[in-house]
Write a protein that holds these residues in place. Sequence first.
Motif, PDB file in Angstrom:
ATOM      1  N   ALA A 206       0.833  -1.211   0.000  1.00 56.88           N
ATOM      2  CA  ALA A 206       0.000   0.000   0.000  1.00 56.88           C
ATOM      3  C   ALA A 206       0.864   1.257   0.000  1.00 56.88           C
ATOM      4  O   ALA A 206       0.624   2.198  -0.770  1.00 56.88           O
ATOM      5  N   ARG A 207       1.880   1.273   0.852  1.00 57.98           N
ATOM      6  CA  ARG A 207       2.744   2.461   0.933  1.00 57.98           C
ATOM      7  C   ARG A 207       3.520   2.680  -0.361  1.00 57.98           C
ATOM      8  O   ARG A 207       3.643   3.816  -0.847  1.00 57.98           O
ATOM      9  N   ASN A 208       4.066   1.599  -0.911  1.00 51.28           N
ATOM     10  CA  ASN A 208       4.832   1.721  -2.157  1.00 51.28           C
ATOM     11  C   ASN A 208       3.953   2.191  -3.311  1.00 51.28           C
ATOM     12  O   ASN A 208       4.381   2.970  -4.167  1.00 51.28           O
ATOM     13  N   THR A 209       2.705   1.717  -3.327  1.00 55.14           N
ATOM     14  CA  THR A 209       1.782   2.095  -4.399  1.00 55.14           C
ATOM     15  C   THR A 209       1.452   3.581  -4.328  1.00 55.14           C
ATOM     16  O   THR A 209       1.477   4.289  -5.347  1.00 55.14           O
ATOM     17  N   VAL A 210       1.158   4.080  -3.116  1.00 59.55           N
ATOM     18  CA  VAL A 210       0.839   5.496  -2.948  1.00 59.55           C
ATOM     19  C   VAL A 210       2.033   6.362  -3.341  1.00 59.55           C
ATOM     20  O   VAL A 210       1.903   7.352  -4.093  1.00 59.55           O
ATOM     21  N   GLU A 211       3.216   6.002  -2.853  1.00 60.02           N
ATOM     22  CA  GLU A 211       4.406   6.806  -3.145  1.00 60.02           C
ATOM     23  C   GLU A 211       4.729   6.806  -4.640  1.00 60.02           C
ATOM     24  O   GLU A 211       5.043   7.854  -5.223  1.00 60.02           O
ATOM     25  N   SER A 212       4.641   5.621  -5.260  1.00 58.55           N
ATOM     26  CA  SER A 212       4.959   5.531  -6.686  1.00 58.55           C
ATOM     27  C   SER A 212       3.971   6.326  -7.533  1.00 58.55           C
ATOM     28  O   SER A 212       4.357   7.016  -8.481  1.00 58.55           O
ATOM     29  N   HIS A 213       2.702   6.243  -7.160  1.00 58.24           N
ATOM     30  CA  HIS A 213       1.698   6.960  -7.954  1.00 58.24           C
ATOM     31  C   HIS A 213       1.877   8.468  -7.833  1.00 58.24           C
ATOM     32  O   HIS A 213       1.714   9.214  -8.809  1.00 58.24           O
TER      33      HIS A 213
END
Length: 250
Positions: A206-213
């Motif tokens: 979840a954290r990686n997805t938010v940061e990447s987006h």
Amino acid sequence: MHHLIYEVVDNAIDEALAKAILAQDKFLADMPGAHAQEHSIEVEVPFLQRVLGSFKIVPIMLLQPTFDQCERVGRAIAKVAKDKRVVLLASSDLYHGDSYDDANRIDGVSVGLMAEFDPQAFHSALERNEAQACGGNAITAMMVAARELGADTAVVLAQTNSNDVTGERGGYCVGYSAVAFVASGKKSEESSDLTEQEQKSLLGIARNTVESHIRSGKSPEAKPLTSRLAEKRGAFVTLHERGELRGCIG
């Protein structure tokens, strides 16, 4: 009306455990005088001495707390008792009155609600006088603590009243029962509980997805840690900043 914790050591007050429980919630207070005229510990201790032999005790008396306060007491006890070898015991009579029929009817409600292992429903029934137990608030707090410590099953061990014990019908009647709250050791095959590793993996995704987006407008490819995490299921995500909720989606 006492809610008791016993740690198997010797017959004395466990001062360290008592202080640890007091430190969990400001609702709790050290009031030795409250126990001076109360006899429910005297009723229970001989049985515990017979079964346990040597142990320590922390007596907790509850008068007329709200459910929220009972819940706070139960959670405070559970937090301190989590890694200790303890027995939780709530001492109470049930129905008091002059009707044998009412004793059976009302105690059926009281014991039935305990058997359902729903602390809030039991406490609400006490407030409406649909259930009766002079130590009902202690029972409520104990059920909360037992659930917090992993108990998931209520077992009715015995139920009777003073008329049945003496063989006489009529006159003053007091109800009694014994109910154990235990961990069954069984988990539903459809349980959605995740292991600690699975929880950490999902949080990382979840954290990686938010940061990447935010940084690139793209979502990274996620590799499920286990086959269960690869299943299509519902999800709910919350975003917090400095302890404040900023957003959520499910």
